[in-house]
Design a protein around this motif. Structure first.
Motif, PDB file in Angstrom:
ATOM      1  N   VAL A 115      27.400 -50.392  74.604  1.00  0.00           N
ATOM      2  CA  VAL A 115      26.767 -51.672  74.918  1.00  0.00           C
ATOM      3  C   VAL A 115      25.927 -52.146  73.739  1.00  0.00           C
ATOM      4  N   PHE A 116      25.360 -51.179  73.006  1.00  0.00           N
ATOM      5  CA  PHE A 116      24.505 -51.550  71.878  1.00  0.00           C
ATOM      6  C   PHE A 116      25.311 -52.035  70.674  1.00  0.00           C
ATOM      7  N   LEU A 117      26.588 -51.670  70.653  1.00  0.00           N
ATOM      8  CA  LEU A 117      27.435 -51.993  69.495  1.00  0.00           C
ATOM      9  C   LEU A 117      27.380 -53.479  69.144  1.00  0.00           C
ATOM     10  N   SER A 118      27.391 -54.327  70.164  1.00  0.00           N
ATOM     11  CA  SER A 118      27.418 -55.766  69.882  1.00  0.00           C
ATOM     12  C   SER A 118      26.090 -56.252  69.295  1.00  0.00           C
ATOM     13  N   MET A 119      25.042 -55.422  69.373  1.00  0.00           N
ATOM     14  CA  MET A 119      23.756 -55.786  68.786  1.00  0.00           C
ATOM     15  C   MET A 119      23.738 -55.603  67.271  1.00  0.00           C
ATOM     16  N   ILE A 120      24.562 -54.674  66.787  1.00  0.00           N
ATOM     17  CA  ILE A 120      24.436 -54.336  65.370  1.00  0.00           C
ATOM     18  C   ILE A 120      25.428 -55.067  64.501  1.00  0.00           C
ATOM     19  N   ILE A 121      26.384 -55.766  65.105  1.00  0.00           N
ATOM     20  CA  ILE A 121      27.309 -56.515  64.267  1.00  0.00           C
ATOM     21  C   ILE A 121      26.639 -57.824  63.856  1.00  0.00           C
TER      22      ILE A 121
ATOM     23  N   TRP B  24      32.535 -54.256  77.670  1.00  0.00           N
ATOM     24  CA  TRP B  24      31.827 -54.490  76.414  1.00  0.00           C
ATOM     25  C   TRP B  24      32.621 -54.024  75.193  1.00  0.00           C
ATOM     26  N   PHE B  28      36.086 -55.579  70.973  1.00  0.00           N
ATOM     27  CA  PHE B  28      36.271 -54.814  69.729  1.00  0.00           C
ATOM     28  C   PHE B  28      37.695 -54.307  69.627  1.00  0.00           C
ATOM     29  N   THR B 208      20.442 -53.739  58.497  1.00  0.00           N
ATOM     30  CA  THR B 208      21.381 -54.405  59.395  1.00  0.00           C
ATOM     31  C   THR B 208      21.114 -55.906  59.459  1.00  0.00           C
ATOM     32  N   MET B 255      31.690 -55.734  59.831  1.00  0.00           N
ATOM     33  CA  MET B 255      30.809 -54.927  60.671  1.00  0.00           C
ATOM     34  C   MET B 255      30.864 -53.437  60.351  1.00  0.00           C
ATOM     35  N   PRO B 258      27.139 -51.852  58.953  1.00  0.00           N
ATOM     36  CA  PRO B 258      26.115 -51.591  59.982  1.00  0.00           C
ATOM     37  C   PRO B 258      26.565 -50.569  61.020  1.00  0.00           C
ATOM     38  N   TYR B 269      17.697 -45.697  64.651  1.00  0.00           N
ATOM     39  CA  TYR B 269      18.064 -47.078  64.895  1.00  0.00           C
ATOM     40  C   TYR B 269      17.471 -47.570  66.211  1.00  0.00           C
TER      41      TYR B 269
END
Lengths: 297, 281, 370
Positions: A115-121, B24, B28, B208, B255, B258, B269
């Motif tokens: 879920v956090f992945l979309s925060m770091i892109i 989610w 990707f 980031t 991406m 990051p 992080y």
């Protein structure tokens, strides 16, 4: 006194590089923007603000009163407000619920990471991904509605005024949930496990534990999430630029995007500055809670 | 003995949480599948169909074709992001140390300034900065953007590090003072080494954000050879027809740094993210 | 090595006065202990000597030189902290070498000379085999030794210690106490030591300053502060159990007078002007408990007996007052009627208003003993 002077000198020695950089590259530009926003042909005044607020063209208007009953464009300021009204409660509540549920979940740290992945892109990539999932050719969501036979939602959402703002707001839930989950999760983890167990032994249902034990205990975190999400929604720019360019027909503009249009497209620095100051006032009003809390802490 | 019954709450929680995780992750996966397939196949069959041809042509195209030149954008982003992470880290840590350990005139005022800067939108700064950089000859130069990112990052890193420093026991620093160390020595040899976890957290987040920045780059960098990766990726999109194969490959490339950083420094992080938002390191 | 002098030192934190007009003189090579309950200002006093705080009033001198506002590094003092304050990111070797390394150029030492000095103190404190470890890998006692080594390595003018033994377990504490005393005497370093533990203070000190509420109440050798407390606070702070304080009156009677305490009366040859209230102090060690009545013995009831091995602390009621006696354990039982005898040559007298010792009166009371 001698020792006081010495301590001041020492402190400012440590502060000097930071103050220099902040002064030249942050404080001076902020003051400069305020001054530019007040400069009109007839001297200092609020002319730029009045012009920005009364702007009629859909791509730059802040409010379009005539359209408010129907589909967008409603004006950038209204879009920001709608964004906040939908996004803040949705993200906050989902993150809190998920953080609580994760107590029981196997592989919880993996769920959190995903879920956090979309925060770091990068957010522009986030905007492109929103464009991607709502695209009629390759996107999943139009395909689903196609299968369901809902014609009006089976097309590229970002290309139609009825759906472009909605696609961005929904996409921003996907982008920002990781923040809400992370902050809430840290707060839930700091609630003593014995408190939950005591409630369970006392016969409370899971919902009651969530409602009566967890939610009150993590309330400060929830407030933080709401304020930070609100600030993010106010400042939103990248995903609009990448996914819709504020379009079609100004149906998905936001304040920051309008500011950029004035600055980079119209080369109207006075109005660009006025828009930026309006945005800043809204931001500081929302942030004043965080600032006061930080000063007390 | 009967096995303990799985409580419904546990079952429901697992189902819901993993469904969210699947949804989610889906974009990707879609992006990745699209980037590794010929675009015609994706359009016909959909990216979720695993059958068909796989290719790295999209990646080669966006990296090497001068029209897209993601390799150049990648390089520029690194040139910007690395100094824009390290410089404010040191400068802000110094300022944070002053806030945490010394009393001085205008201390509260300066602290409020830092909190206000943290909240202010980037849009409020760019107009005067545009002309300032022009006068300094730094417009459309990576150095100009580095200076702006570094200054901009000072506020939140100083806030974050101050909170960390105030939690460090002051006896160790006092011992060093009695042992004869000067304040710069104490800061560099005692305080900074004790703060590595917080510094790593701040560095991960700052990198980031600088990497992800689009707005400053959009305003201050306009020659194709000076553009950073976020600009280059958006530029692939084109005006009317979108080649999703190229665009998804570019997105994935943008991406990678990051995500690698997150994978390596996950603990720091998350800590940095919580610290940025709540002030608790 | 040096002498330390504090003259009328005052330190305030906001409205609270932590150190209130403290004047002290620590002699060259002396082991000087600041003793008092928590919050009495002893640690602040030590930090003022170290230069970690600056006084609001008064002066601090070392060897006659005014160091009041000098930085710690200009004072050449060493300090051992309660939690040791080792540098967590450095090895034991680097910890000990740190005070030398940071002023290497000033004192003109080569790396080799520093190495020799570090090894020398490490040998002295038997921590040679720990030199490559980090503080996190050491036990409390080992960390303690490293902290001592770091304070010793550069032969400071003054050694400052803030409860350095309080984090150790009881056995180790006693062993370290002896070692500390030995090291200090061998090296002859002027030492100021802060503690709230009276046994530690008694065992270590050449002289003790007893502090209370920011003030120095009494300075003296361990014998002096124990046997000749200048104030009721010192009397009741030292000793285990502490001194008994009886509310008594002195009244004229006949040609002389009498001292009347709860359940106890004693004629005086000297005649007071009128009725005077006094506090009479008797240490539990100077009360005898007898099973048979006799002249100069007063009836009391045993309430509680706390055996300590050969001795016992017996809590008694006498005339409504409570008195503790430390006597050989003769199997006293609660409820038993016994007879007390005070060693009048050891009693103290205190002014009930100020709490100060009244030396003359005490001598008068003692003079009648026998």
């Amino acid at each position: 006194m001698k020792s006081r002077l010495r301590e001041n000198l020492r402190a400012y020695g440590f502060l000097a590089p930071a103050l220099l950089l902040l002064g030249v590259f942050v404080v001076y530009p902020i003051v400069g923007t305020i001054i530019i926003s007040l400069e009109t042909q007839s001297g200092l005044g609020l002319g730029n603000y009045l012009e920005v607020l009364s702007e009629k063209s859909p791509s730059k208007a802040l409010v379009i009163p005539g359209n408010l009953g129907g589909p967008p464009p409603w004006g950038a300021l209204v879009h920001n407000m709608v964004w906040i009204l939908v996004h803040v409660p949705l993200t906050t509540f989902l993150g809190l619920m998920l953080a609580y549920m994760l107590i029981h979940v196997y592989g919880r740290s993996l769920v959190k990471s995903i879920v956090f992945l979309s925060m770091i892109i990068p957010m522009v990539v986030g905007g492109l991904i929103i464009r991607f999932i709502f695209d009629s050719q390759v996107g999943v969501i139009p395909r689903i509605f196609d299968t369901l036979g809902v014609e009006s939602l089976a097309r590229t959402w970002t290309a139609y005024p009825e759906t472009s703002l909605a696609s961005l707001i929904l996409g921003s839930v996907w982008l920002w949930l990781g923040f809400s989950l992370t902050i809430h999760s840290a707060a839930v983890d700091s609630v003593p496990r014995s408190l939950i167990e005591a409630a369970r032994i006392d016969g409370a249902s899971e919902w009651q534990i969530f409602r009566r034990v967890i939610a009150p205990a993590v309330w400060p975190a929830t407030l933080t999430v709401m304020v930070m999400t609100l600030l993010w929604d106010l400042k939103i720019f990248d995903i609009v630029y990448a996914a819709t360019q504020g379009g079609p027909g100004g149906s998905s503009t936001v304040l920051a995007y309008v500011m950029w249009l004035y600055f980079a497209r119209a080369l109207d620095y006075g109005r660009a500055a006025a828009t930026a100051v309006i945005l800043t006032i809204l931001t500081l009003a929302a942030a004043s809670y965080m600032i006061r809390r930080s000063l007390r802490g | 003995m009967p096995r303990p019954r799985l409580r419904p709450a546990v079952v429901v929680s697992n189902l819901l949480a993993w469904s969210v995780a699947a949804v989610w992750l889906l974009p990707f996966i879609g992006l990745f599948m699209t980037s590794t397939r010929p675009f015609e196949e994706v359009v016909i069959r959909g990216w979720w169909s695993p059958w068909g041809n796989y290719t790295i042509r999209n990646y080669i195209e966006v990296l090497a074709n001068p029209q897209y030149d993601l390799a150049g954008g990648f390089r520029n982003s690194l040139i910007v992001a690395i100094p824009s992470t390290l410089a404010p880290l040191l400068v802000a840590a110094m300022a944070a140390y002053a806030f945490a350990r010394f009393s001085f005139v205008m201390r509260n005022l300066l602290f409020v300034l830092i909190l206000v800067v943290m909240a202010i939108p980037q849009q409020t700064m760019v107009i005067p900065l545009f002309f300032l950089l022009k006068d300094l000859g730094l417009l459309d130069k990576l150095l100009g953007v580095i200076l702006i990112h570094s200054s901009w990052g000072i506020a939140w890193i100083a806030f974050f590090m101050r909170n960390y420093f105030t939690m460090l026991p002051s006896e160790v620093e006092e011992a060093a003072r009695v042992d004869g160390a000067s304040y710069p020595t104490i800061f560099l040899r005692i305080v900074l080494p004790m703060s590595i976890p917080a510094l790593a957290a701040a560095a991960a987040i700052q990198f980031t954000w600088v990497w992800a920045d689009f707005f400053f780059a959009l305003i201050f960098l306009y020659s194709p050879e000076n553009m950073v990766i976020t600009q280059k990726v958006v530029a692939i999109k084109g005006q009317y027809q979108i080649d999703w194969g190229l665009l998804s490959a570019g997105s994935i490339l943008a991406m990678i740094p990051p995500i690698l950083l997150y994978a390596a420094l996950q603990k720091y992080y998350l800590r940095g993210m919580v610290g940025w938002a709540t002030g608790k390191g | 090595m040096a002498s330390v002098r504090l003259e009328g030192v005052v330190k305030r934190f906001g409205r609270a006065t932590a150190v209130n007009r403290v004047t002290l003189e620590v002699g060259d090579g002396e082991f000087f202990v600041l003793l008092g309950p928590s919050g009495c200002g002893k640690t602040t006093t030590l930090r003022l000597i170290a230069g970690l705080e600056y006084p609001d009033e008064g002066r601090i001198l070392m060897d006659g030189e005014d160091v009041t506002y000098k930085e710690p590094k200009e004072r050449n003092v060493a300090m051992v902290f309660q939690n040791y304050a080792l540098y967590p990111n450095m090895t034991v070797y680097d910890n000990i070498a740190f005070p030398l390394n940071v002023r290497r150029k000033e004192i003109g030492l080569t790396r080799e000379e520093i190495r020799e000095k570090v090894l020398e103190v490490a040998r002295m404190l038997q921590i040679e085999e720990l030199l490559d470890r980090k503080p996190g890998q050491l036990s409390g006692g080992q960390q303690q030794r490293v902290a001592l080594a770091r304070a010793l390595v550069r032969r400071p003018r003054v050694w400052l210690m803030d409860e350095p033994l309080s984090n150790l377990d009881a056995l180790l504490r006693v062993a370290m106490r002896a070692e500390l005393k030995r090291l200090q005497k061998e090296l002859g370093i002027t030492t100021v030591y802060v503690t709230h533990d009276q046994a530690e203070a008694m065992g270590l000190a050449d002289r003790i300053a007893v502090m209370n509420r920011g003030k120095v109440v009494q300075v003296g050798t361990p014998r002096e502060v124990f046997h000749e407390p200048s104030h009721i606070f010192v009397a009741t702070f030292l000793g285990s159990p502490p001194m008994n304080i009886l509310e008594c009156t002195i009244e004229p009677r006949g040609g002389g007078g009498v001292v009347k305490c709860p359940g106890i009366e004693r004629p005086l040859q000297w005649s007071p002007g009128g009725v005077e209230r006094i506090y009479l102090g008797v240490r539990p060690e100077f009360i005898r408990v007898e099973r048979s009545p006799g002249p100069g013995r007063w009836e009391a009831t045993v309430e509680v007996v706390e055996p300590l091995g050969t001795e016992a602390v017996v809590t008694l009621t006498i005339g409504g007052a409570i008195v503790k006696a430390k006597v050989l354990d003769e199997g006293y039982r609660p409820g038993e009627t016994v007879y007390l005898e005070l060693d009048w040559s050891r009693v103290q007298a205190f002014d009930p208003e100020t709490g100060r010792a009244i030396g003359e009166l005490a001598r008068t009371l003692r003079g009648l003993a026998g």
